[in-house]
Enzyme design. Structure first.
Site, PDB file in Angstrom:
ATOM      1  N   GLU A 100       0.825  -1.198   0.000  1.00 11.38           N
ATOM      2  CA  GLU A 100       0.000   0.000   0.000  1.00 11.38           C
ATOM      3  C   GLU A 100       0.861   1.252   0.000  1.00 11.38           C
ATOM      4  O   GLU A 100       1.967   1.262   0.542  1.00 11.38           O
ATOM      5  CB  GLU A 100      -0.878   0.032   1.252  1.00 11.38           C
ATOM      6  CG  GLU A 100      -1.905  -1.072   1.247  1.00 11.38           C
ATOM      7  CD  GLU A 100      -2.738  -1.084   2.516  1.00 11.38           C
ATOM      8  OE1 GLU A 100      -3.475  -2.052   2.696  1.00 11.38           O
ATOM      9  OE2 GLU A 100      -2.645  -0.140   3.318  1.00 11.38           O
ATOM     10  N   CYS A 113       3.148   8.314   1.906  1.00  6.67           N
ATOM     11  CA  CYS A 113       3.573   7.275   2.840  1.00  6.67           C
ATOM     12  C   CYS A 113       3.869   6.015   2.038  1.00  6.67           C
ATOM     13  O   CYS A 113       2.983   5.483   1.379  1.00  6.67           O
ATOM     14  CB  CYS A 113       2.453   7.032   3.853  1.00  6.67           C
ATOM     15  SG  CYS A 113       2.803   5.687   5.002  1.00  6.67           S
ATOM     16  N   CYS A 120       5.612  -8.031   7.183  1.00  4.88           N
ATOM     17  CA  CYS A 120       6.500  -7.504   8.228  1.00  4.88           C
ATOM     18  C   CYS A 120       6.849  -8.630   9.200  1.00  4.88           C
ATOM     19  O   CYS A 120       6.084  -9.574   9.357  1.00  4.88           O
ATOM     20  CB  CYS A 120       5.779  -6.382   8.990  1.00  4.88           C
ATOM     21  SG  CYS A 120       6.859  -5.399  10.054  1.00  4.88           S
ATOM     22  N   CYS A 124       3.681  -6.371  15.709  1.00  9.49           N
ATOM     23  CA  CYS A 124       3.136  -5.415  16.685  1.00  9.49           C
ATOM     24  C   CYS A 124       1.634  -5.696  16.805  1.00  9.49           C
ATOM     25  O   CYS A 124       0.956  -5.878  15.800  1.00  9.49           O
ATOM     26  CB  CYS A 124       3.387  -3.977  16.229  1.00  9.49           C
ATOM     27  SG  CYS A 124       5.143  -3.604  16.111  1.00  9.49           S
ATOM     28  N   CYS A 127      -1.159  -3.557  15.006  1.00  5.77           N
ATOM     29  CA  CYS A 127      -0.912  -3.238  13.597  1.00  5.77           C
ATOM     30  C   CYS A 127      -1.456  -4.340  12.712  1.00  5.77           C
ATOM     31  O   CYS A 127      -1.179  -5.521  12.930  1.00  5.77           O
ATOM     32  CB  CYS A 127       0.588  -3.054  13.362  1.00  5.77           C
ATOM     33  SG  CYS A 127       0.989  -2.747  11.628  1.00  5.77           S
ATOM     34  N   CYS A 349      -3.537   0.552   7.994  1.00  5.63           N
ATOM     35  CA  CYS A 349      -2.489   0.151   7.061  1.00  5.63           C
ATOM     36  C   CYS A 349      -2.459  -1.362   6.957  1.00  5.63           C
ATOM     37  O   CYS A 349      -2.489  -2.063   7.959  1.00  5.63           O
ATOM     38  CB  CYS A 349      -1.148   0.668   7.568  1.00  5.63           C
ATOM     39  SG  CYS A 349       0.233   0.071   6.636  1.00  5.63           S
TER      40      CYS A 349
HETATM   41  N1  SAH Z   1       7.780  -0.515  11.137  1.00  8.92           N
HETATM   42  C1  SAH Z   1       7.782   0.915  11.150  1.00  8.92           C
HETATM   43  C2  SAH Z   1       6.902   1.553  10.079  1.00  8.92           C
HETATM   44  C3  SAH Z   1       5.527   0.986   9.886  1.00  8.92           C
HETATM   45  S1  SAH Z   1       4.312   1.351  11.118  1.00  8.92           S
HETATM   46  C4  SAH Z   1       7.385   1.407  12.526  1.00  8.92           C
HETATM   47  O1  SAH Z   1       7.054   0.588  13.370  1.00  8.92           O
HETATM   48  O2  SAH Z   1       7.444   2.599  12.771  1.00  8.92           O
HETATM   49  C5  SAH Z   1       3.956   3.053  10.902  1.00  8.92           C
HETATM   50  C6  SAH Z   1       3.155   3.671  12.036  1.00  8.92           C
HETATM   51  O3  SAH Z   1       1.770   3.288  11.989  1.00  8.92           O
HETATM   52  C7  SAH Z   1       3.665   3.233  13.382  1.00  8.92           C
HETATM   53  O4  SAH Z   1       3.767   4.273  14.287  1.00  8.92           O
HETATM   54  C8  SAH Z   1       2.605   2.244  13.782  1.00  8.92           C
HETATM   55  O5  SAH Z   1       2.661   2.054  15.124  1.00  8.92           O
HETATM   56  C9  SAH Z   1       1.346   2.906  13.263  1.00  8.92           C
HETATM   57  N2  SAH Z   1       0.193   1.994  13.212  1.00  8.92           N
HETATM   58  C10 SAH Z   1       0.185   0.725  12.792  1.00  8.92           C
HETATM   59  N3  SAH Z   1      -1.058   0.181  12.904  1.00  8.92           N
HETATM   60  C11 SAH Z   1      -1.853   1.144  13.387  1.00  8.92           C
HETATM   61  C12 SAH Z   1      -3.259   1.206  13.711  1.00  8.92           C
HETATM   62  N4  SAH Z   1      -4.063   0.151  13.558  1.00  8.92           N
HETATM   63  N5  SAH Z   1      -3.734   2.376  14.190  1.00  8.92           N
HETATM   64  C13 SAH Z   1      -2.930   3.448  14.317  1.00  8.92           C
HETATM   65  N6  SAH Z   1      -1.613   3.447  14.041  1.00  8.92           N
HETATM   66  C14 SAH Z   1      -1.072   2.309  13.582  1.00  8.92           C
END
Ligand code: SAH
Length: 371
Positions: A100, A113, A120, A124, A127, A349
């Site tokens: 995306e 972005c 990945c 997390c 996420c 995302c």
């Molecule tokens: N791996 C990198 C980049 C990808 S995540 C990192 O961890 O920074 C990019 C951002 O989106 C991160 O801050 C992540 O915590 C946030 N993010 C991911 N899923 C999310 C969700 N469901 N709601 C809000 N923020 C989210």
């Protein structure tokens, strides 16, 4: 839907080659060194998708190039536009893998972005991409290709100097950019080049969950702005939300931030903090966050949690977010709540990609051709 140029046969892609590689490539086919500079201009400044359009090159040379190389960008598998102008593209690469890419227009800038990996490894918990396994790293050309595809879709060629729609770039899409360091560094060098896409170092932000040794390398070698996905103020909680914390705990991570080159009050490190109801959203945690950030030129980005089907969390209440933000702000840190964007299109995302995989699986079950 089709919105790009697919790579054909085994022609080599020129998109994603560094200047040095492009020069070596031209030397290898016996072309004059200045041809590499002309090509660079056509590819990254003019956005050419066809060698035939490169009118400053002799016709037979154009034909030779077309026989050997391609200028492939990813194909747009799906595109969505939100009422607020946010655009989300699902981009498909030559091997069928998809990522995306999102464009967020604001009054004074437009932020793109981009993704760095398909899937990945970090898992997390909040996420959506974290529920997908890592398929592969993106090549440098595939990272640059996302910027080119966005420019194509926005009609933004030749690379404008003013009034751009893509002024800023964040590596905040799918994947962990510091686990694909070499390709990311190479892509950023191409994207920053002043005779091409020309997005300056100061307008590029790399977001990481905290791969500490690579943060140091990124600071020394790339020098872009840094964003840290913090999300918790104790190791106990962060170990759960961001499992990478078990390897690089909060103290080590913040230490790498303290010594990040170029971090000044004018160029602060962004700390991202996703607001999860009853998990990390208390005033005590806001105060602890302030304590942890002492001595770091920092700003805090409070992100309302974007829910996705089956997610084990809810978004914190508006009241909790405001209270949290007030505490951080009163301590002297800018703490904007990142306004939810594109709520009317799929939000989290990784969700568009999952939808697409589901759709394609259904199509396959039905025996339909999957393109
Ligand atoms: N791996 C990198 C980049 C990808 S995540 C990192 O961890 O920074 C990019 C951002 O989106 C991160 O801050 C992540 O915590 C946030 N993010 C991911 N899923 C999310 C969700 N469901 N709601 C809000 N923020 C989210």
């Amino acid at each position: 839907m089709d919105g790009g140029v697919s790579p054909e046969g085994d022609a080599k892609s020129l998109v994603g080659m560094s200047r040095a590689e492009l020069a070596a490539e031209m030397a290898a086919i016996g072309a004059q060194p200045f041809r590499a500079r002309q090509l660079w201009h056509w590819i990254y400044h003019r956005g050419a998708v066809d060698f035939q359009d490169m009118t400053s090159l002799a016709k037979d040379f154009r034909a030779e190039l077309a026989g050997r190389y391609n200028l492939a960008r990813p194909v747009t598998a799906r595109a969505q536009v939100s009422a607020d102008g946010t655009r989300k593209w699902l981009l498909r690469f030559a091997d069928g893998q998809e990522v995306e890419c999102v464009h967020i227009p604001e009054e004074d800038r437009g932020t793109l972005c981009v993704s760095s990996q398909v899937g990945c490894t970090l898992t997390c918990k909040f996420c959506h991409t974290g529920t997908q396994r890592l398929v592969r790293n993106l090549e440098a050309g595939e990272i640059v290709g996302q910027v080119m595809a966005a420019r194509d879709a926005l009609g933004e060629w030749p690379s404008p100097q003013d009034d751009r729609q893509v002024t800023n770039l964040v590596l905040m899409g799918m994947g962990e950019p510091l686990y694909n360091y070499d390709n990311v560094a190479k892509a950023i060098a191409i994207i920053m080049d002043g005779e091409g896409l020309s997005i300056s170092r100061r307008k590029i932000t790399l977001s990481t969950a905290g791969v500490v040794p690579m943060i140091r390398r990124c600071g020394a070698e790339i020098g872009v702005n840094l964003a840290i996905s913090l999300h918790a103020v104790t190791d106990e909680l962060r170990d759960q939300l961001v499992p990478l914390n078990k390897k690089y705990p909060i103290a080590e991570l913040l230490d790498a931030c303290r010594t990040y080159p170029g971090a000044t009050n004018a160029r602060r490190i962004t700390f991202e903090y996703v607001m999860l109801k009853g998990v990390n959203d208390s005033p005590a945690e806001a105060r602890e966050l302030v304590r942890l950030l002492a001595g770091i030129p920092a700003k805090v980005n409070l992100i309302p949690f974007n829910p996705w089907p089956g997610a084990p969390f809810e978004c914190a209440s508006d009241e909790a977010i405001t209270k949290f933000s007030d505490i951080v702000f009163a301590a002297g840190y800018s703490s904007p709540v990142r306004a939810p964007r594109g709520r009317d299109i799929l939000a989290a995302c990784g969700q568009l990609k999952s939808e697409s995989v589901k759709l394609r699986k259904t199509e396959m079950l039905r025996g339909a051709a999957v393109t």
